[in-house]
Write an enzyme that holds these catalytic residues in place. Structure first.
Site, mmCIF file in Angstrom:
data_model
loop_
_atom_site.group_PDB
_atom_site.id
_atom_site.type_symbol
_atom_site.label_atom_id
_atom_site.label_comp_id
_atom_site.label_asym_id
_atom_site.label_seq_id
_atom_site.Cartn_x
_atom_site.Cartn_y
_atom_site.Cartn_z
ATOM 1 N N HIS A 184 -3.116 7.454 7.221
ATOM 2 C CA HIS A 184 -3.301 6.109 7.276
ATOM 3 C C HIS A 184 -4.378 5.598 7.952
ATOM 4 O O HIS A 184 -4.397 5.033 8.936
ATOM 5 C CB HIS A 184 -1.997 5.661 7.854
ATOM 6 N N ASP A 200 0.965 -1.388 0.029
ATOM 7 C CA ASP A 200 -0.085 0.045 -0.086
ATOM 8 C C ASP A 200 0.993 1.261 -0.064
ATOM 9 O O ASP A 200 0.548 2.266 -0.174
ATOM 10 C CB ASP A 200 -0.998 -0.077 1.076
ATOM 11 N N HIS A 201 2.286 1.133 0.148
ATOM 12 C CA HIS A 201 3.179 2.470 0.009
ATOM 13 C C HIS A 201 3.838 2.222 -1.182
ATOM 14 O O HIS A 201 4.562 3.432 -1.541
ATOM 15 C CB HIS A 201 4.047 2.211 1.234
HETATM 16 ZN ZN LIG Z 1 0.613 0.967 5.238
HETATM 17 ZN ZN LIG Z 2 3.122 -1.254 6.527
#
Ligand SMILES: [Zn+2]
Ligand SMILES: [Zn+2]
Length: 307
Positions: free
Chosen positions: A269, A67-68
């Protein structure tokens, strides 16, 4: 100097929040943009903004969870088609180099600009005459870094009237004094710059943390920060869950802001379990500990004014 949130969600893309990417806009300071993480579809998010990919000068990756980073190869490739010719440097944990080179080579992507990839360790990872960037390890399931961006102090404004009173005429001498050089006048007098400059203009400090449990390195990275961007994947009271999944709660993020003496906290986040209403409750929770708290939204901008 502005922070612009391109994605503010945790784990998977959601309608309300895309996965993580944060732009630090340094357009006035150096005509460029620094990106922190590039979750999937970061380039799609950029399409809705005034950000020009060719302006992206540096990309700092906090950690290698999907997700990054799933948006990174696409973004690097598109930048080539969008007139990007200047060098880009990507900083990230060990493994980032293999991830990028394999993605680009298997897809037969050839960039028209130089790409530098720096696998970092803890410490100062970048320094020039304007900024330093320090990285420290946080506590996550895999190595995850926090970044502390420190703008260097600038010399104060020139006290021109005082110089004229001292018999110095405007011209090249003024510039030398402004740049901190001592000048000997024709009559033998020496002009010491400190006597003719106002107080130093203090640089700003921004701290952007990767995913993490509550930890001491987060506090030292955020020391006296003008803005701290901290994950808050969980609600207060969910400390056990947060610990087990290597994340933080709203209260823990606020505690880091309070203990570090940060001036402002922005939570990000955010799990897709929280809708808009619930997001507001997350702010209220953090404010029980640290009042100057805000929450990130996709496309939200926060200005960090000069001091
Ligand atoms: Zn994350
Ligand atoms: Zn993470």
């Amino acid at each position: 100097m502005d922070i612009f949130f391109l994605g503010t969600g945790a784990g998977v893309p959601a309608k309300l929040r895309n996965v993580t990417s944060i732009a630090l806009k340094l357009l006035e300071e150096r005509g460029s943009i620094w990106l922190f993480d590039a979750g999937e579809a970061t380039q799609h998010q950029i399409l809705h903004t005034s950000i020009k990919p060719r302006r992206i000068e540096k990309i700092f990756i906090t950690h290698l969870h999907g997700d990054h980073i799933y948006g990174l190869p696409g973004l690097l490739a598109s930048r080539s088609f969008q007139g990007g010719e200047s060098e880009v440097t990507v900083y990230g944990p060990k493994g980032i180099k293999e991830y990028i080179t394999v993605s680009l080579s298997i897809s037969q992507t050839y960039l028209k600009y130089p790409l530098k990839i720096v696998e970092i360790g803890a410490g100062i990872i970048f320094e020039d005459d304007q900024f330093t960037v320090e990285a420290q390890l946080l506590e996550h399931g895999i190595p995850s870094y926090g970044y502390r961006i420190v703008e260097k102090d600038k010399p104060g404004t020139l006290l021109a009237e005082k110089l004229v009173e001292a018999g110095v005429q405007p011209g090249p001498i003024f510039r030398k004094i402004k740049e901190g050089e001592s000048v000997t006048l024709e009559d033998g007098r020496v002009i010491i710059p400190q006597d003719f400059l106002g107080p130093d203009q203090k640089g700003r400090i921004v701290t952007i943390l990767g995913d993490t449990r509550y930890c001491e390195n987060a506090i030292s990275l955020a020391l006296d920060a003008d803005l701290l961007i901290h994950e808050a994947t969980f609600s207060k009271g969910e400390e056990t869950l947060a610990f087990d999944y290597f994340h933080s709660t709203t209260h823990q993020a606020a505690e880091v802001a309070r203990r570090s003496g940060s001036k402002q906290l922005c939570l990000t986040h955010i799990s897709s379990r929280y809708d808009r209403q619930a997001s507001r409750e997350l702010i209220a929770e953090a404010q029980e500990i640290f009042i100057n708290t805000d929450i990130a939204e996709d496309f939200k901008e926060i200005n960090i004014p000069s001091k």
